[in-house]
Scaffold this active site. Structure first.
Site, PDB file in Angstrom:
ATOM      1  N   HIS A  59       0.852  -1.198   0.000  1.00 28.12           N
ATOM      2  CA  HIS A  59       0.000   0.000   0.000  1.00 28.12           C
ATOM      3  C   HIS A  59       0.885   1.245   0.000  1.00 28.12           C
ATOM      4  CE1 HIS A  59      -3.460  -2.523   0.754  1.00 28.12           C
ATOM      5  NE2 HIS A  59      -2.774  -3.120   1.727  1.00 28.12           N
ATOM      6  N   GLY A 110      12.572 -20.800   8.715  1.00 29.82           N
ATOM      7  CA  GLY A 110      11.303 -20.441   9.346  1.00 29.82           C
ATOM      8  C   GLY A 110      11.133 -18.944   9.565  1.00 29.82           C
TER       9      GLY A 110
HETATM   10  C1  LIG Z   1      11.192 -27.113   5.434  1.00 29.80           C
HETATM   11  C2  LIG Z   1      12.042 -26.743   6.578  1.00 29.80           C
HETATM   12  O1  LIG Z   1      13.025 -26.126   6.351  1.00 29.80           O
HETATM   13  S1  LIG Z   1      11.645 -27.118   8.175  1.00 29.80           S
HETATM   14  C3  LIG Z   1      13.128 -26.705   9.107  1.00 29.80           C
HETATM   15  C4  LIG Z   1      13.059 -25.334   9.680  1.00 29.80           C
HETATM   16  N1  LIG Z   1      14.421 -24.950  10.099  1.00 29.80           N
HETATM   17  C5  LIG Z   1      14.845 -23.703  10.021  1.00 29.80           C
HETATM   18  O2  LIG Z   1      14.138 -22.770   9.669  1.00 29.80           O
HETATM   19  C6  LIG Z   1      16.276 -23.501  10.390  1.00 29.80           C
HETATM   20  C7  LIG Z   1      16.957 -22.456   9.494  1.00 29.80           C
HETATM   21  N2  LIG Z   1      18.367 -22.405   9.829  1.00 29.80           N
HETATM   22  C8  LIG Z   1      19.059 -21.257  10.006  1.00 29.80           C
HETATM   23  O3  LIG Z   1      18.543 -20.145   9.875  1.00 29.80           O
HETATM   24  C9  LIG Z   1      20.517 -21.467  10.369  1.00 29.80           C
HETATM   25  O4  LIG Z   1      20.924 -20.364  11.201  1.00 29.80           O
HETATM   26  C10 LIG Z   1      21.447 -21.546   9.144  1.00 29.80           C
HETATM   27  C11 LIG Z   1      21.136 -22.807   8.316  1.00 29.80           C
HETATM   28  C12 LIG Z   1      21.296 -20.332   8.248  1.00 29.80           C
HETATM   29  C13 LIG Z   1      22.864 -21.639   9.727  1.00 29.80           C
HETATM   30  O5  LIG Z   1      23.800 -21.897   8.723  1.00 29.80           O
HETATM   31  P1  LIG Z   1      25.355 -22.061   9.133  1.00 29.80           P
HETATM   32  O6  LIG Z   1      26.143 -22.301   7.897  1.00 29.80           O
HETATM   33  O7  LIG Z   1      25.476 -23.053  10.221  1.00 29.80           O
HETATM   34  O8  LIG Z   1      25.684 -20.609   9.644  1.00 29.80           O
HETATM   35  P2  LIG Z   1      26.428 -20.205  10.991  1.00 29.80           P
HETATM   36  O9  LIG Z   1      25.648 -20.704  12.151  1.00 29.80           O
HETATM   37  O10 LIG Z   1      27.862 -20.601  10.838  1.00 29.80           O
HETATM   38  O11 LIG Z   1      26.266 -18.648  10.947  1.00 29.80           O
HETATM   39  C14 LIG Z   1      27.089 -17.786  10.199  1.00 29.80           C
HETATM   40  C15 LIG Z   1      26.760 -16.369  10.655  1.00 29.80           C
HETATM   41  O12 LIG Z   1      25.417 -16.061  10.226  1.00 29.80           O
HETATM   42  C16 LIG Z   1      24.608 -15.726  11.341  1.00 29.80           C
HETATM   43  N3  LIG Z   1      23.290 -16.306  11.126  1.00 29.80           N
HETATM   44  C17 LIG Z   1      22.996 -17.610  10.898  1.00 29.80           C
HETATM   45  N4  LIG Z   1      21.680 -17.758  10.751  1.00 29.80           N
HETATM   46  C18 LIG Z   1      21.133 -16.537  10.895  1.00 29.80           C
HETATM   47  C19 LIG Z   1      19.799 -16.068  10.858  1.00 29.80           C
HETATM   48  N5  LIG Z   1      18.803 -16.899  10.636  1.00 29.80           N
HETATM   49  N6  LIG Z   1      19.587 -14.748  11.015  1.00 29.80           N
HETATM   50  C20 LIG Z   1      20.623 -13.897  11.227  1.00 29.80           C
HETATM   51  N7  LIG Z   1      21.916 -14.291  11.278  1.00 29.80           N
HETATM   52  C21 LIG Z   1      22.147 -15.602  11.106  1.00 29.80           C
HETATM   53  C22 LIG Z   1      25.300 -16.355  12.527  1.00 29.80           C
HETATM   54  O13 LIG Z   1      24.964 -15.711  13.724  1.00 29.80           O
HETATM   55  C23 LIG Z   1      26.741 -16.196  12.167  1.00 29.80           C
HETATM   56  O14 LIG Z   1      27.136 -14.880  12.419  1.00 29.80           O
HETATM   57  P3  LIG Z   1      28.560 -14.586  13.166  1.00 29.80           P
HETATM   58  O15 LIG Z   1      29.588 -15.105  12.194  1.00 29.80           O
HETATM   59  O16 LIG Z   1      28.555 -13.116  13.321  1.00 29.80           O
HETATM   60  O17 LIG Z   1      28.531 -15.371  14.417  1.00 29.80           O
END
Ligand SMILES: CC(=O)SCCNC(=O)CCNC(=O)[C@H](O)C(C)(C)COP(=O)(O)OP(=O)(O)OC[C@H]1O[C@@H](n2cnc3c(N)ncnc32)[C@H](O)[C@@H]1OP(=O)(O)O
Length: 185
Positions: A113, A140
């Site tokens: 909007h 998520g």
């Molecule tokens: C169909 C389905 O998917 S059902 C399952 C539902 N599951 C989910 O939604 C889980 C989603 N997973 C995430 O968001 C995880 O954080 C992932 C997969 C992105 C992590 O990936 P990794 O490669 O392990 O990243 P890692 O943990 O090393 O993080 C790297 C940097 O990104 C940051 N980071 C990771 N995820 C996020 C996030 N969601 N938001 C903001 N920052 C993030 C970390 O804090 C880290 O920062 P830093 O270096 O300053 O400490």
């Protein structure tokens, strides 16, 4: 030009015009009925969603409740998976490539909007398409706003608000969603 034509062209349109509301009400009813189908009748649920969508590839699976505004503007590739509480406001096209995984509580909003209060209060709306590439995992509670494209082979971290295009082959996360690192060269 009709309000529907304006909507298709990405222009401002009257969100409360009868021609706009007609399809919206039809889809609201479809979503309501689909969300009442029990898990023991999954095939029936998927069949109803296939009919509702503009395109649906093989292997599509959507956990209910699921909500969308029109359905016919949604195009889904092969092996699409959306977990519970996926909301797609498809006033414009929303296209997903192959092998897209969507975690719970994700929202794809093509509609917006005006920031101008007077215009907004007159029920003015616009809609810009969203595109998600192949092999994308969306964590998520992610929100994707109007006009955004997410590239192939990318992961969007949980809780992100995606306000700009995200390139292919990266991990991106945060609010606003930014590239954290490349996943491929
Ligand atoms: C169909 C389905 O998917 S059902 C399952 C539902 N599951 C989910 O939604 C889980 C989603 N997973 C995430 O968001 C995880 O954080 C992932 C997969 C992105 C992590 O990936 P990794 O490669 O392990 O990243 P890692 O943990 O090393 O993080 C790297 C940097 O990104 C940051 N980071 C990771 N995820 C996020 C996030 N969601 N938001 C903001 N920052 C993030 C970390 O804090 C880290 O920062 P830093 O270096 O300053 O400490």
């Amino acid at each position: 030009m009709t309000e529907k034509e304006k909507q298709k062209k990405g222009m401002f349109y009257q969100a409360n015009a009868p021609e706009v509301l007609k399809d919206l009400y039809h889809c609201e009813n479809e979503c309501y009925e689909i969300n009442q189908i029990p898990p023991s009748r999954r095939e029936e649920r998927m069949e109803r969603l296939r009919k509702l969508f503009g395109k649906a590839g093989n292997g599509m699976f959507i956990v209910t409740p699921f909500f969308c505004d029109y359905g016919y503007n949604i195009e889904v590739g092969e092996n699409f998976f959306a977990n519970t509480n996926c909301v797609i406001l498809d006033e414009a096209k929303v296209t997903f490539g192959d092998n897209v995984f969507i975690a719970p509580n994700c929202s794809f909003y093509t509609a917006g909007h005006p920031l101008d209060v007077e215009q907004r209060n007159k029920k003015i709306e616009y809609a810009l398409p969203i595109h998600v590439g192949n092999n994308v995992w969306i964590g998520g509670n992610v929100v994707v706003v109007p006009g955004v494209t997410i590239g192939d082979n990318t992961t969007i971290g949980a809780g992100s608000v995606v306000t700009h295009d995200i390139p292919s082959g990266v991990l991106a996360a945060g609010n606003p969603c930014k590239v954290i690192r490349k996943l491929e060269e």
